[in-house]
Design a protein around this motif. Sequence first.
Motif, short mmCIF file in Angstrom:
data_model
loop_
_atom_site.label_atom_id
_atom_site.label_comp_id
_atom_site.label_asym_id
_atom_site.label_seq_id
_atom_site.Cartn_x
_atom_site.Cartn_y
_atom_site.Cartn_z
N ARG A 32 29.54 58.93 49.78
CA ARG A 32 30.32 58.50 48.61
C ARG A 32 30.19 57.00 48.33
NH1 ARG A 32 31.53 62.82 45.55
NH2 ARG A 32 32.43 64.45 46.84
N ILE A 33 29.63 56.26 49.27
CA ILE A 33 29.49 54.81 49.10
C ILE A 33 28.50 54.54 47.98
CG2 ILE A 33 28.71 52.66 50.15
CD1 ILE A 33 29.66 53.80 52.86
N GLU A 34 28.96 53.82 46.96
CA GLU A 34 28.10 53.48 45.84
C GLU A 34 27.41 52.14 46.04
OE1 GLU A 34 30.52 53.84 42.34
OE2 GLU A 34 30.82 55.99 42.68
N SER A 35 28.14 51.18 46.60
CA SER A 35 27.54 49.88 46.90
C SER A 35 28.38 49.16 47.94
CB SER A 35 27.40 49.03 45.64
OG SER A 35 28.66 48.74 45.09
N ILE A 36 27.76 48.15 48.53
CA ILE A 36 28.42 47.32 49.55
C ILE A 36 28.17 45.87 49.17
CG2 ILE A 36 28.53 46.71 51.99
CD1 ILE A 36 27.16 49.51 52.48
N GLU A 37 29.22 45.10 49.15
CA GLU A 37 29.11 43.69 48.83
C GLU A 37 29.92 42.90 49.84
OE1 GLU A 37 30.92 40.99 45.37
OE2 GLU A 37 29.60 42.60 44.65
#
Length: 64
Positions: A32-37
């Motif tokens: 479910r992770i769309e992006s990591i910042e």
Amino acid sequence: MSTPQIMKTLEEEFPASRFVRVHESYVVALNRIESIERARIFIGQAVVPISDTYRDAFFRLIEG
């Protein structure tokens, strides 16, 4: 049962290949992770912090 105990129980019940604990209060589904910042995970409109406690293990998991 206290919140940390509940989270630990949930963490143990979820398949480790699909879920990861990233904070004292959060377990996330990897798919479910769309992006990591930096130290934040974006899932839809939700922003989930990655705590110092879980940061190294989380990044090792997703990088390798």
